[in-house]
Design an enzyme around this catalytic site. Structure first.
Site, short mmCIF file in Angstrom:
data_model
loop_
_atom_site.label_atom_id
_atom_site.label_comp_id
_atom_site.label_asym_id
_atom_site.label_seq_id
_atom_site.Cartn_x
_atom_site.Cartn_y
_atom_site.Cartn_z
N SER A 318 0.81 -1.21 0.00
CA SER A 318 0.00 0.00 0.00
C SER A 318 0.86 1.28 0.00
CB SER A 318 -0.96 -0.04 1.20
OG SER A 318 -1.95 0.96 1.11
N ASP A 329 10.10 4.56 -10.50
CA ASP A 329 9.67 5.12 -11.79
C ASP A 329 10.36 6.42 -12.13
OD1 ASP A 329 7.98 2.98 -11.99
OD2 ASP A 329 6.14 4.15 -12.18
N LYS A 343 -0.86 -4.28 -2.91
CA LYS A 343 -2.14 -3.68 -2.53
C LYS A 343 -2.17 -2.26 -3.10
CE LYS A 343 -5.20 -2.28 1.21
NZ LYS A 343 -5.32 -0.87 0.78
#
Length: 414
Positions: A318, A329, A343
């Site tokens: 999460s 990224d 999640k």
């Protein structure tokens, strides 16, 4: 389709019947009885009836018919069931069933006890054994044990599947029901039956304690390399993280290992604030709602502050995956460890009254490159598996050792 006037009348009748509890079978005579009783309603009841009428007016004819069926069922049970029945309990049970029908383990009706416990947890302390739970492959799964708790001391691991809590089978148990059964007063006991890959089910007999979460800790690994561990994203995490970074910088830190292993997540605003001090100007995470609308959280930082490596594992979930995904990224650091939990959904608390709420999934989040990691997880740049025969009593940390190696390789050569 019902004519507008008839539909409005039906809504008014149902609203009045709800308030004055005239859920009589058969239907004939409802309108007359509702109109006769309406003048005796208090101001509070009239306001509530107006609110109910508003919601009913938004329903389709099929939804109105289903609502009528619910009221009939409540009255039928109250009238015919052999035991004592509380109508409020029946209606509350219908709310639970409504949310359970979504098939989403992270959407749940929170009764006063569960709601109170959730509020305590986000503030950093609660009673229990120190396990954060999730659902994987439709099974109740340990996302991560919390550091310094009875669960960690007993050897419970990320990925363990809990098949029984005391004598109760967890097969049809909701996530929050399981949490409620595991938590309890300090000093009380609970037995968890756990299945672990390749092993027979094992019972863990645990004594509950007050779980106090210290979400941020850190130290210097050498004269220039710092180490910060975030165990969960609670209300003070971002403030504590910035404070810890400042402390380590005063000690000479010029590069950082950020440890998010076994971090089960927490508050999204806190993980975004942590990312804002690590990720340069640009996107951190996008939250995508049911209508396709997108809200993107941005960093305004001019540049990445220092060389960085992030440790992750199957217990990273999460909010910790948001931070790890943004760093990966945006190319500001390497991820080391094993694939994260996966999640990627966002929940919102919707209060129903002062003591209860719905915790309901409202969106999924995507990383800056528009990756959805829900059910997939994030694969690290450098994978470091822990051998099955590795001595857990050993003080050696193979993943941390590799993170240090990767971080050193990224530093400018002198």
């Amino acid at each position: 389709m019902l004519p507008i006037k008839k539909k409005a009348l039906l809504c008014q009748v149902i609203a009045a019947l709800v308030m004055i509890q005239l859920m009589i079978i058969p239907v004939t005579g409802w309108a007359e009885q509702a109109q006769e009783a309406a003048p005796t309603m208090s101001l509070t009841e009239k306001i509530a009836a107006m609110e109910i009428n508003y919601y009913l007016s938004k329903m389709s004819p099929d939804e109105l018919a289903a609502t009528l069926k619910l009221f009939r069922a409540v009255q039928a049970v109250k009238t015919n069931y052999v035991g004592n029945v509380d109508g409020v309990d029946l209606l509350t049970g219908s709310v639970k069933g409504m949310v359970n029908s979504l098939g989403d383990p992270y959407s749940v009706y929170m009764d006063p006890k569960m709601f109170s416990e959730l509020m305590l947890e986000t503030k950093g302390s609660f009673g229990g054994v120190g396990i954060v739970l999730g659902v994987k492959d439709k099974k109740l799964t340990v996302v991560a044990p919390i550091e310094g708790t009875p669960a960690e001391a007993a050897g419970i691991l990320s990925g363990d599947q809990i098949v029984r809590i005391d004598a109760a089978d967890t097969k049809d148990m909701t996530l929050d029901e399981a949490v409620g059964k595991i938590r309890g007063p300090e000093g009380s006991k609970v037995t968890l039956t756990i299945e672990r890959t390749g092993k027979e089910p094992q019972e863990f007999h645990l004594t509950r304690a007050t779980i106090v979460i210290k979400s941020v800790s850190g130290k210097m690994l050498d004269k220039q390399m710092g180490y910060v561990r975030i165990s969960m994203f609670s209300e003070t995490t971002s403030k504590d993280f910035v404070q810890k970074l400042d402390e380590l910088k005063e000690q000479g830190m010029t590069s950082l290992v950020l440890d998010l292993r076994n971090n089960p997540g927490g508050l999204i605003d806190q993980c975004v604030k942590v990312a804002e001090v690590l990720v340069p100007q640009g996107p951190i995470v996008s939250v995508i709602g049911k209508d396709g609308g997108r809200e993107t959280y941005q960093s305004s930082l001019k540049s990445a502050p220092l060389p960085l490596v992030v440790l992750v594992n199957g217990g990273s979930a999460s909010a910790s995956e948001i931070v790890a995904g943004a760093i990966q990224d945006r190319g500001v650091g390497k991820l080391v460890g094993v694939k994260t939990f996966g999640k990627g959904s966002v929940q919102r608390l919707v209060p129903l009254d002062k003591d209860s709420a719905l915790k309901i999934t409202i969106a999924e989040y995507h990383t800056p490159s528009d990756r959805s990691i829900h059910g997939k997880g994030i694969v690290p740049d450098v994978i470091v598996e822990i051998p099955k025969d590795f001595d857990k009593e050993s003080k050696q940390d193979l993943q941390l050792d590799k993170a240090v190696e990767v971080l050193k390789e990224s530093l400018p050569k002198k």
